[in-house]
Every structure is written in structure tokens, then in C-alpha cells.
Design an enzyme around this catalytic site. Structure first.
Site, PDB file in Angstrom:
ATOM      1  N   LYS A 118       0.846  -1.196   0.000  1.00  0.00           N
ATOM      2  CA  LYS A 118       0.000   0.000   0.000  1.00  0.00           C
ATOM      3  C   LYS A 118       0.886   1.254   0.000  1.00  0.00           C
ATOM      4  CE  LYS A 118      -4.259   1.643   0.887  1.00  0.00           C
ATOM      5  NZ  LYS A 118      -5.147   1.758  -0.204  1.00  0.00           N
ATOM      6  N   LYS A 202      -1.762 -12.892  -9.114  1.00  0.00           N
ATOM      7  CA  LYS A 202      -2.715 -13.685  -8.335  1.00  0.00           C
ATOM      8  C   LYS A 202      -4.138 -13.204  -8.629  1.00  0.00           C
ATOM      9  CE  LYS A 202      -3.842 -12.327  -4.295  1.00  0.00           C
ATOM     10  NZ  LYS A 202      -4.065 -11.933  -2.899  1.00  0.00           N
ATOM     11  N   LYS A 205      -9.891  -9.683  -6.553  1.00  0.00           N
ATOM     12  CA  LYS A 205     -10.980  -8.763  -6.910  1.00  0.00           C
ATOM     13  C   LYS A 205     -10.426  -7.366  -7.236  1.00  0.00           C
ATOM     14  CE  LYS A 205     -15.671  -8.549  -6.476  1.00  0.00           C
ATOM     15  NZ  LYS A 205     -16.682  -9.569  -6.615  1.00  0.00           N
TER      16      LYS A 205
HETATM   17  P1  TYM Z   1      -9.242 -13.042   1.807  1.00  0.00           P
HETATM   18  O1  TYM Z   1     -10.654 -12.702   2.137  1.00  0.00           O
HETATM   19  O2  TYM Z   1      -8.452 -12.063   1.028  1.00  0.00           O
HETATM   20  O3  TYM Z   1      -9.214 -14.394   1.013  1.00  0.00           O
HETATM   21  C1  TYM Z   1      -9.943 -15.526   1.469  1.00  0.00           C
HETATM   22  C2  TYM Z   1      -9.127 -16.778   1.218  1.00  0.00           C
HETATM   23  O4  TYM Z   1      -8.932 -16.955  -0.183  1.00  0.00           O
HETATM   24  C3  TYM Z   1      -7.544 -17.137  -0.452  1.00  0.00           C
HETATM   25  N1  TYM Z   1      -7.249 -16.599  -1.789  1.00  0.00           N
HETATM   26  C4  TYM Z   1      -6.634 -17.275  -2.761  1.00  0.00           C
HETATM   27  N2  TYM Z   1      -6.146 -18.528  -2.790  1.00  0.00           N
HETATM   28  C5  TYM Z   1      -5.567 -18.927  -3.943  1.00  0.00           C
HETATM   29  N3  TYM Z   1      -5.450 -18.144  -5.043  1.00  0.00           N
HETATM   30  C6  TYM Z   1      -5.935 -16.887  -5.052  1.00  0.00           C
HETATM   31  N4  TYM Z   1      -5.829 -16.140  -6.154  1.00  0.00           N
HETATM   32  C7  TYM Z   1      -6.552 -16.391  -3.866  1.00  0.00           C
HETATM   33  N5  TYM Z   1      -7.120 -15.216  -3.524  1.00  0.00           N
HETATM   34  C8  TYM Z   1      -7.542 -15.361  -2.243  1.00  0.00           C
HETATM   35  C9  TYM Z   1      -6.851 -16.365   0.654  1.00  0.00           C
HETATM   36  O5  TYM Z   1      -5.509 -16.781   0.818  1.00  0.00           O
HETATM   37  C10 TYM Z   1      -7.724 -16.690   1.841  1.00  0.00           C
HETATM   38  O6  TYM Z   1      -7.389 -17.949   2.397  1.00  0.00           O
HETATM   39  N6  TYM Z   1      -6.888 -12.044   6.059  1.00  0.00           N
HETATM   40  C11 TYM Z   1      -7.743 -13.024   5.424  1.00  0.00           C
HETATM   41  C12 TYM Z   1      -9.020 -13.303   6.210  1.00  0.00           C
HETATM   42  C13 TYM Z   1      -8.790 -13.649   7.638  1.00  0.00           C
HETATM   43  C14 TYM Z   1      -8.289 -14.883   8.126  1.00  0.00           C
HETATM   44  C15 TYM Z   1      -8.252 -14.723   9.556  1.00  0.00           C
HETATM   45  C16 TYM Z   1      -7.854 -16.061   7.516  1.00  0.00           C
HETATM   46  C17 TYM Z   1      -9.051 -12.826   8.690  1.00  0.00           C
HETATM   47  N7  TYM Z   1      -8.717 -13.495   9.849  1.00  0.00           N
HETATM   48  C18 TYM Z   1      -7.803 -15.758  10.362  1.00  0.00           C
HETATM   49  C19 TYM Z   1      -7.406 -17.084   8.335  1.00  0.00           C
HETATM   50  C20 TYM Z   1      -7.373 -16.937   9.747  1.00  0.00           C
HETATM   51  C21 TYM Z   1      -8.158 -12.475   4.049  1.00  0.00           C
HETATM   52  O7  TYM Z   1      -8.284 -11.294   3.886  1.00  0.00           O
HETATM   53  O8  TYM Z   1      -8.456 -13.411   3.142  1.00  0.00           O
END
Ligand code: TYM
Length: 337
Positions: A118, A202, A205
Site C-alpha cells: 500500500k 494472483k 478482486k
Molecule cells: P481473503 O478474504 O483475502 O481471502 C480468502 C481466502 O482466499 C484465499 N485466496 C486465494 N487462494 C488462492 N489463489 C488466489 N488467487 C486467492 N485469492 C484469495 C486467501 O488466501 C484466503 O485464504 N486475512 C484473510 C481473512 C482472515 C483470516 C483470519 C484467515 C481474517 N482473519 C484468520 C485465516 C485466519 C483475508 O483477507 O483473506
């Protein structure tokens, strides 16, 4: 200390209102498989407070939360088998985050990727909110409250889990107690980082390179049709490359007709098939794979009372575990009430 070696936890941030196939294959599908393994105890949640780093419009946030809750449930999350809840409905998450912030340095927080990225993109620290800076601490609280063994996520979350382990170690060392077991990232080599339709980065969105799951068919068709393929192939009669070609990565993941995939790949390599046919077949495979989930989602969207009940039940179960940990922590640090 209660070590739960069979406990699994993960979450999704509702920064948008629906999941894409990167989320599905990288995280949701493995999470559902773990939920269906009866030797595991699974906790999954929608990290709604995390979305505040980017979403500052009430209606949008409400829509996003409901959208992701419906997506998660429609894709196969079973509230009878896992504990499914919303982060904001379990206040212990924010309470523990305030405590944990004291066991990590400012310097280490400055090295977190999300903050550094960022900083590079924007004009400077003045434009970065503290929610984004503190995000990994809230995430550490999300995890450590449940003392899980494994965190099924995509590759982009690895650094957050490493930080969580550092916080846990610092805390344990400070008080000479094994309060927090160190969680393991469960990240698949094959699907931990699904490439976007630009074939470069990757799927995400915010990069506009996704293939959705629940969007209108016309939107999904367009996303698939505009997918990057082999840049060196100018016309259908040129032999094309299959390895690393996103359209074939998606075919391998989505298409249940293996013979069709094999046939398309060999014709592509021989210059005997056009991109349009390969993409059309992917679109049809996408429809087959997600048809049932799309139907379930429509039905659930018409039964929001049930959805509210599911979330209340999940928050209640999660709250019991989370509050027990918070009570232990308060006692250890010296603020026992
Ligand atoms: P988030 O919401 O960005 O993504 C949700 C999950 O999807 C996975 N992901 C992907 N995996 C493979 N290829 C991709 N292109 C791809 N894009 C997204 C992410 O790795 C994730 O597993 N910080 C986390 C949410 C969170 C969390 C937690 C996760 C908050 N607290 C505690 C685990 C434990 C997040 O923003 O994921």
C-alpha cells in the site's frame, strides 16, 4: 494450556460481495474437505471487521457480509459440521487484539506485505489507515483465541500466520506459559495461488482479473472470454502452449470431463483448436460445477431467517471457546476481573 491438535480455523474478508474461483480453490474447497473429516473440529468465519480497512459505506458493507455468508454456505459449508460465525458477533476478537498488540514491535508490523504494498502504491503513510496497519494483529487474535492446529488459506496469507506465530511465541515467552500453541499454515502447493485471467498476477478482486462463481452468467462468460491465453499464438492454426496457460489451469480445476480436457490440450498444442472453443467449453464446465451451489444460494437468499439463526448458533459456540481463552489471557497478564 489446551492444545487442540485437531482444530482448524479460517476466515474470509467481505471486502467484495462475492467470492471468486481463486478463493474457492485456494481456500474454501480445502476448508470444506477438512470440515467433512470427522477427526477435525472446524471453525470458519466471515471477518467483517477486517473489511473496514477498505469499505466505509454502511450499505456496501452489509451487502458484502451477506453476500459472502451466502456464498460460503452455498459452496458447502455445513453449520452442523463446523462452527460458522461472523467475527463482529464475537467481541473477544477485538478484545484479544488490543492485548496482543503489546507483544509485537512496530518495526515488524512495518515489514508486513499489505502495508508495504500500500505504501508503494499510495502517496505515503498519511493515506494508510491504522486498521490496515493493525490488520495482522486482529488476524492473530482471530486465530489464537481458538488455539487451532492448522489454518487452511492461500499463499497470500502465509506472512500473517508467521506473524501470528511470532506474537504467540513472544507472549508465551514473556509469561513463561504455553498459552498459545503455534498454528501451522495449511497452504496447498498446487492451488495456494491461483493466477488471474491476466495470466500475470494472483487472482484478486482488486486487480479485476477474477472469474466469479455466483455472478450473472453473462458476466462469467465475459470474464472467461477475456481470459489471457498463450500470448505467442496469433491464430488458431499456430501450435499453442498449455503449461502455465491460465485457461488450461482453469480447465484442470473446473472441468469434470477429463477426456475433453485431454482432447482440447492436444488439439491446442497441434494448432487445431481456436481459443473461443476452449473458452466456451470452460464456461460450460463452470456452469456444471457451480450449478447446484447457485441454486442453493438462491434458496438461501430467500430464507434469511435461517441464515441469521445459523450465524447466531455459530457465534454462541465460537464465543464460548473465545471467551475461555480471553479469561485465561486476562488472568495471565494481570487484569483478572
Ligand atoms: P481473503 O478474504 O483475502 O481471502 C480468502 C481466502 O482466499 C484465499 N485466496 C486465494 N487462494 C488462492 N489463489 C488466489 N488467487 C486467492 N485469492 C484469495 C486467501 O488466501 C484466503 O485464504 N486475512 C484473510 C481473512 C482472515 C483470516 C483470519 C484467515 C481474517 N482473519 C484468520 C485465516 C485466519 C483475508 O483477507 O483473506
Amino acid at each position: 494450556m489446551t492444545t487442540k491438535t485437531n482444530r482448524i480455523l479460517s476466515g474470509i474478508t467481505p471486502s467484495g460481495n462475492s467470492l471468486h474461483i481463486g478463493n474457492y480453490f485456494g481456500a474454501v474447497k480445502p476448508q470444506i474437505e477438512l470440515q467433512n473429516d470427522s477427526s477435525k473440529e472446524t471453525f470458519y468465519f466471515v471477518a467483517d471487521l477486517h473489511a473496514l480497512t477498505t469499505v466505509h459505506d454502511q450499505k456496501t458493507l452489509e451487502k458484502n457480509i451477506l453476500g459472502v455468508v451466502l456464498d460460503y454456505l452455498s459452496l458447502g459449508l455445513d453449520p452442523e459440521k463446523c462452527v460458522f460465525f461472523r467475527q463482529s458477533q464475537v467481541p473477544a476478537h477485538t478484545q484479544l487484539a488490543i492485548v496482543l498488540a503489546n507483544y509485537i514491535s512496530f518495526g515488524q508490523m512495518q515489514r508486513m506485505h499489505a502495508f508495504k504494498d500500500k505504501l508503494q502504491k499510495d502517496i505515503g503513510v498519511e493515506s494508510i489507515n491504522m486498521g490496515l496497519f493493525n490488520y495482522p494483529i486482529l488476524m492473530a487474535a482471530d486465530i489464537l483465541l481458538y488455539k487451532p492446529f492448522g489454518i487452511p488459506v492461500g499463499e497470500d496469507q502465509r506472512q500473517h500466520i508467521e506473524l501470528t506465530r511470532d506474537i504467540a511465541e513472544n507472549f508465551n515467552r514473556t509469561y513463561q506459559q504455553e498459552e498459545f500453541p503455534l498454528p501451522e499454515p495449511l497452504i496447498s502447493k498446487q492451488v495456494g495461488k491461483i493466477v488471474g485471467t491476466d495470466g500475470q498476477r494472483k487472482m484478486s478482486k482488486s486487480l479485476g482479473n477474477t472469474i466469479g462463481i455466483f455472478e450473472d452468467e453473462a458476466v462469467i462468460r465475459k470474464q472467461i472470454m477475456s481470459c489471457f491465453t498463450d500470448p505467442n499464438r496469433k491464430k488458431a492454426t499456430d501450435p499453442g502452449k498449455v503449461d502455465g496457460n491460465p485457461i488450461f489451469i482453469y480447465h484442470d480445476l473446473i472441468n469434470d470431463n477429463q477426456d475433453e480436457v485431454t482432447d482440447l490440450k492436444s488439439r491446442y498444442q497441434a494448432g487445431q483448436v481456436g481459443d473461443v472453443e476452449v473458452k466456451e467449453k470452460l464456461f460450460l464446465a463452470h456452469q456444471r460445477m457451480f450449478e447446484a451451489a447457485r441454486k442453493r444460494r438462491l434458496a438461501l437468499a430467500n430464507d434469511l431467517e435461517l441464515v441469521t439463526k445459523i450465524l447466531a448458533m455459530g457465534a454462541d459456540k465460537a464465543g464460548q471457546v473465545a471467551n475461555a481463552t480471553l479469561t485465561e489471557v486476562y488472568k495471565i497478564i494481570g487484569v483478572k476481573n
